[in-house]
Each structure stands twice: as structure tokens, then as C-alpha cells.
Motif scaffolding. Structure first.
Motif, PDB file in Angstrom:
ATOM      1  N   UNK A  98       0.842  -1.182   0.000  1.00  0.00           N
ATOM      2  CA  UNK A  98       0.000   0.000   0.000  1.00  0.00           C
ATOM      3  C   UNK A  98       0.884   1.242   0.000  1.00  0.00           C
ATOM      4  N   UNK A  99       0.520   2.250  -0.783  1.00  0.00           N
ATOM      5  CA  UNK A  99       1.303   3.474  -0.881  1.00  0.00           C
ATOM      6  C   UNK A  99       1.010   4.434   0.257  1.00  0.00           C
ATOM      7  N   UNK A 100       1.604   5.586   0.161  1.00  0.00           N
ATOM      8  CA  UNK A 100       1.418   6.618   1.187  1.00  0.00           C
ATOM      9  C   UNK A 100       0.012   7.197   1.107  1.00  0.00           C
ATOM     10  N   UNK A 101      -0.500   7.588   2.261  1.00  0.00           N
ATOM     11  CA  UNK A 101      -1.813   8.221   2.345  1.00  0.00           C
ATOM     12  C   UNK A 101      -1.679   9.555   3.056  1.00  0.00           C
ATOM     13  N   UNK A 102      -2.125  10.604   2.394  1.00  0.00           N
ATOM     14  CA  UNK A 102      -2.177  11.930   2.985  1.00  0.00           C
ATOM     15  C   UNK A 102      -3.645  12.280   3.221  1.00  0.00           C
ATOM     16  N   UNK A 141       4.981  13.531  -3.465  1.00  0.00           N
ATOM     17  CA  UNK A 141       5.309  12.295  -2.747  1.00  0.00           C
ATOM     18  C   UNK A 141       4.749  11.050  -3.424  1.00  0.00           C
ATOM     19  N   UNK A 142       3.938  11.254  -4.467  1.00  0.00           N
ATOM     20  CA  UNK A 142       3.294  10.122  -5.112  1.00  0.00           C
ATOM     21  C   UNK A 142       2.292   9.438  -4.189  1.00  0.00           C
ATOM     22  N   UNK A 143       1.618  10.234  -3.371  1.00  0.00           N
ATOM     23  CA  UNK A 143       0.709   9.688  -2.359  1.00  0.00           C
ATOM     24  C   UNK A 143      -0.749   9.787  -2.791  1.00  0.00           C
ATOM     25  N   UNK A 144      -1.556   8.916  -2.236  1.00  0.00           N
ATOM     26  CA  UNK A 144      -3.011   9.002  -2.343  1.00  0.00           C
ATOM     27  C   UNK A 144      -3.441  10.121  -1.406  1.00  0.00           C
ATOM     28  N   UNK A 150     -12.450  20.171  -6.673  1.00  0.00           N
ATOM     29  CA  UNK A 150     -12.227  21.141  -7.754  1.00  0.00           C
ATOM     30  C   UNK A 150     -10.776  21.618  -7.757  1.00  0.00           C
ATOM     31  N   UNK A 151     -10.220  21.811  -6.559  1.00  0.00           N
ATOM     32  CA  UNK A 151      -8.809  22.215  -6.438  1.00  0.00           C
ATOM     33  C   UNK A 151      -7.914  21.128  -7.029  1.00  0.00           C
ATOM     34  N   UNK A 152      -8.203  19.869  -6.685  1.00  0.00           N
ATOM     35  CA  UNK A 152      -7.397  18.749  -7.197  1.00  0.00           C
ATOM     36  C   UNK A 152      -7.518  18.636  -8.716  1.00  0.00           C
ATOM     37  N   UNK A 153      -8.725  18.753  -9.220  1.00  0.00           N
ATOM     38  CA  UNK A 153      -8.937  18.660 -10.674  1.00  0.00           C
ATOM     39  C   UNK A 153      -8.229  19.799 -11.398  1.00  0.00           C
ATOM     40  N   UNK A 154      -8.261  20.993 -10.808  1.00  0.00           N
ATOM     41  CA  UNK A 154      -7.588  22.148 -11.397  1.00  0.00           C
ATOM     42  C   UNK A 154      -6.083  21.956 -11.487  1.00  0.00           C
ATOM     43  N   UNK A 155      -5.537  21.159 -10.573  1.00  0.00           N
ATOM     44  CA  UNK A 155      -4.095  20.872 -10.569  1.00  0.00           C
ATOM     45  C   UNK A 155      -3.780  19.596 -11.349  1.00  0.00           C
ATOM     46  N   UNK A 175      -5.463  11.388  -8.006  1.00  0.00           N
ATOM     47  CA  UNK A 175      -5.283  10.345  -7.005  1.00  0.00           C
ATOM     48  C   UNK A 175      -5.819  10.804  -5.640  1.00  0.00           C
ATOM     49  N   UNK A 176      -7.139  11.083  -5.601  1.00  0.00           N
ATOM     50  CA  UNK A 176      -7.739  11.549  -4.358  1.00  0.00           C
ATOM     51  C   UNK A 176      -9.089  10.877  -4.149  1.00  0.00           C
TER      52      UNK A 176
END
Length: 142
Positions: free
Chosen positions: A1-5, A29-32, A72-77, A81-82
Motif C-alpha cells: 500500500x502506498x502513502x496516504x495523505x 510524494x506520489x501519495x493518495x 475542484x482544487x485537485x482537478x484544477x491541478x 489520485x484523491x
């Protein structure tokens, strides 16, 4: 399992800044990333007839709107992976910490609107409590 933020969001402007910071941190960080909204249900209110299905539905609708703003913030960037999660609790900081512990989060990101140290002493701060009790590093965004 990868990192989780985990990034706590509440629809405020500072939460939007925290979401943007969380996206940047998770990307690098390549994190979820999990956007977390806490649906506050006062302990006493849960046991009264005033806390009915209509109020619960309204609270859930508000939570979804606040999570949509973070998404929306994530999609804009261009970050996909959220995930968005709603948790409940009578204390916001405790609910954030409990979620981070349960999910074994690697990092928590929270915003703070408290700018005055005296206000923080008398009123407390969700961010202060999360920093004090989180099981992992915490980034506080002002």
C-alpha cells in the motif's frame, strides 16, 4: 500500500489553501490524498428529537459541497489520485486524528484561521489539537 495523505476541509478559504497545499504535497510524494470533512453532530443533540433526518440530510449536503470544492482544487491541478470522505464526530480535531489513526495516514494537512496566540489559548484550535495528537506529521496551512 502506498502513502496516504489526509487533508481536512470545511469549506473555508483556509481549507481551500490547505487543499491546494495537500495536492502539491501528495503529487510530489506520489501519495493518495483523502479530503476529509467532519460532520459535527453534538453529543446531546443526537439524543433529542431536534436532530432529525432533515437536519442530518442538510449536514450531509453541506459536507458534499465542501468536499466538491476540494475536489475542484485537485482537478484544477490535474491531480486525480484523491478520494473524498465524510466522518462524524462531536469534536472535529478528535475525529480527524481518529480517522488518520484508523487509516494509518502518513501525513495530515489542516488549515488554521487562528492568527492570534491569545485567541488560540482561550478558544483552542483544531490545528493545535491535531498537531498535538496526530499519529503522523502534520502540515498546518495559514
Amino acid at each position: 500500500m502506498g502513502k496516504l495523505y489526509v487533508c481536512a476541509v470545511d469549506g473555508s478559504k483556509v481549507a481551500d489553501r490547505a487543499a491546494a497545499c495537500a495536492v502539491d504535497l501528495a503529487k510530489s510524494a506520489g501519495a493518495q490524498l483523502c479530503f476529509l470533512n467532519i460532520n459535527v453532530v453534538p453529543t446531546r443533540s443526537r439524543k433529542t428529537y431536534f436532530w432529525d433526518a432533515t437536519l442530518l440530510a442538510a449536514a450531509e449536503a453541506q459536507s458534499h459541497a465542501q468536499l466538491a470544492a476540494a475536489a475542484k482544487v485537485a482537478k484544477g491541478a490535474k491531480f486525480g489520485n484523491y478520494d473524498c470522505v465524510i466522518a462524524s464526530g462531536s469534536n472535529v480535531a478528535d475525529a480527524i486524528v481518529a480517522y488518520a489513526q484508523k487509516q494509518k495516514a502518513d501525513h495530515v494537512i489542516v488549515g488554521t484561521g487562528t492568527t492570534n496566540e491569545l485567541a488560540r489559548v482561550f478558544l483552542g484550535s483544531v490545528a493545535t489539537a491535531v498537531v498535538s495528537h496526530a499519529p503522523c506529521p502534520v502540515t498546518v496551512v495559514k
